[in-house]
Design an enzyme around this catalytic site. Structure first.
Site, PDB file in Angstrom:
ATOM      1  CB  THR A 184      -0.991  -0.006   1.182  1.00  0.00           C
ATOM      2  OG1 THR A 184      -1.880   1.099   1.035  1.00  0.00           O
ATOM      3  CG2 THR A 184      -0.308   0.075   2.536  1.00  0.00           C
ATOM      4  CD  GLU A 185      -1.187   3.786  -3.129  1.00  0.00           C
ATOM      5  OE1 GLU A 185      -1.044   2.536  -3.050  1.00  0.00           O
ATOM      6  OE2 GLU A 185      -2.138   4.331  -3.712  1.00  0.00           O
ATOM      7  CG  ASN A 186      -1.282   3.999   3.076  1.00  0.00           C
ATOM      8  OD1 ASN A 186      -1.534   3.213   2.178  1.00  0.00           O
ATOM      9  ND2 ASN A 186      -1.653   3.784   4.322  1.00  0.00           N
ATOM     10  N   GLY A 187       2.446   3.304   2.868  1.00  0.00           N
ATOM     11  CA  GLY A 187       3.585   2.908   3.685  1.00  0.00           C
ATOM     12  C   GLY A 187       3.532   1.568   4.370  1.00  0.00           C
TER      13      GLY A 187
ATOM     14  CB  SER B 120       5.945   4.181   0.263  1.00  0.00           C
ATOM     15  OG  SER B 120       4.931   3.718  -0.583  1.00  0.00           O
TER      16      SER B 120
END
Lengths: 222, 238
Positions: free
Chosen positions: A49-52, A92
């Protein structure tokens, strides 16, 4: 693995067949996350997930401890599996752009025969923003678009050359719809497989881009 | 004796001013400096230039600033999580510049690390290249050259993205010691860590304020050297 029951599930199920064991996959909000429901037997992937985080494991179910401070790319609470990890946004997107995500799956307003993707902005309408999509399609080893073959009015979503504002230029590798699996190549879009209940003629008629038809076109199986 | 940085929210707000550029981290409503943003609204600070990833959700976090029209301009990657921001965007009531999420990180890193700009492939041939300089690698000459958007592409092409810097940055921490050394929790870390590097004045709100020496040096994610003040975060009501 259960059998897909409707078009959306069929698209997700066929898309999941691209996953290889151990892949790091980034699945867009909505239909793409359904791919995890149809992982082929013996295939385990790590959801990025790109938010980390890597290793998201879906929303908490009854009886699960609430995952404080763990959200998915839609901002919804998500479990983190054993072996999962968290990091900052900079890290990320560094590995996203740096080619360390194996597969990105996302939807499309339009995708064209060159693999250019439009999925964030409709001209004349206020856009919600591209979020991380432009970075993801730029950096992932493989980008798969999953989409209905036509829009609600029956117009092709796969066009010869899109004139919509792009998310990425020549970034898509595969397109999976309820009717077909198409591979974008240097020569053009190749029709790899069609659904059991359609014909090559129907797919060609509903596709705006000129398809390359190999001698043998496969059948989508689940 | 190390400088003690823990202050009241009122004291912290004395460092904020109308028209300032402020970095506000958080992803949707996770890791958002909620207490400090409430303080900002309470202090009546307005005409903000906001740099953030998105605008939280309606009525919370950055959503409070949107609701009260305290934002003059916002640089972000997405507004979809806040229906009120979307409505204002449709009606032309909020001034937004979209930046791809990864480019946002890199621009802020450049701003915080003394780098004059970065080259990214993200956004090439999209509206993100409008008004920006493009560079293309010339393999024969072994160097970059500037190109126009409509020139046929022959090599790897990049957008030159410029640094972002702010007057003030708010940070949401899980733990901070009284010198401002910070530990984040899970995905609440998101933009907090990088944003904290790129502002003249950094104010941390911490769920837990601990004594100097209680944090393991290796667990500290943002060094206190980057942090000016620490306030106690309000306890979240589930």
């Amino acid at each position: 693995m259960r059998k897909p029951e409707n078009d959306r599930e069929k698209i997700a199920c066929r898309t999941a067949q691209f996953f290889e064991d151990g892949n790091i996959v980034n699945l867009g909000i909505g239909m793409p996350t359904q791919c995890l429901d149809f992982l082929p037997d013996g295939i385990d992937v790590w959801a990025d997930t790109e938010n980390g985080a890597i290793g998201l494991a879906g929303p908490p179910q009854e009886g699960d401890e609430f995952p404080v401070d763990i959200v998915d790319a839609g901002g919804n609470p998500s479990l983190l599996r054993v072996g999962g990890c968290c990091f900052d946004s900079f890290t990320s997107f560094g590995y996203i752009r740096g080619g360390h995500v194996d597969i990105t799956v996302l939807g499309a307003y339009e995708v064209d025969g060159e693999g250019s993707l439009a999925n964030w902005m409709i001209p004349g309408k206020a856009a919600a923003g591209m979020g991380g999509a432009m970075d993801l399609v730029c950096g992932s080893k493989i980008t798969i678009v999953m989409s209905t073959h036509t829009d609600k009015k029956g117009n092709p979503k796969i066009v010869e050359k899109t004139d919509m504002p792009l998310t990425g230029y020549k970034v898509v590798n595969y397109i999976v719809t309820e009717l077909a699996v198409i591979q974008i190549t240097e020569e053009g879009p190749v029709l790899l497989e069609i659904a059991e209940d359609t014909t090559v003629e129907e797919v060609v008629a509903k596709t705006g881009a000129k398809l390359i038809i190999p001698e043998k076109v496969g059948t989508i199986t689940f | 004796m190390a400088k003690q940085k823990v202050v009241s929210i009122e004291e912290a707000m004395k460092h904020c001013f109308d028209g300032m550029t402020i970095m506000l981290p958080g992803f949707v409503n996770c890791g958002v400096p909620q207490t400090l943003i409430k303080g900002l609204v309470g202090a009546g600070i307005k005409d903000l230039n906001v740099i953030s990833n998105n605008t939280s959700v309606k009525g919370q976090g950055i959503g409070l600033l949107v609701h009260d029209d305290l934002i003059k301009h916002i640089t972000c990657s997405h507004i979809g999580s806040n229906v009120e921001t979307c409505e204002k965007a449709v009606n032309g009531e909020i001034n937004i510049t979209f930046v791809p999420q990864g480019s946002l990180c890199e621009k802020v890193r450049a701003g915080g690390a003394g780098i004059g700009g970065i080259l990214t492939p993200t956004g090439v041939h999209t509206p993100m290249q409008d008004g920006k300089q493009l560079l293309e690698w010339d393999n024969e000459e072994g160097k970059y050259k500037f190109v126009e958007p409509d020139e046929p592409q022959k090599g790897a092409r990049f957008i030159l993205e410029l640094p972002l810097h702010a007057d003030v940055c708010f940070v949401h921490a899980y733990k901070a010691d009284k010198m401002g050394n910070v530990v984040y929790h899970r995905t609440a870390r998101n933009f907090n860590q990088i944003f904290a590097t790129a502002a003249d004045f950094v104010i941390v709100e911490a769920e837990n304020i601990v004594e100097v020496g209680e944090l393991d040096p290796d667990e500290i994610m943002t060094p206190g050297a980057l942090v000016d003040l620490v306030v106690e975060a309000e306890k979240e009501v589930e």
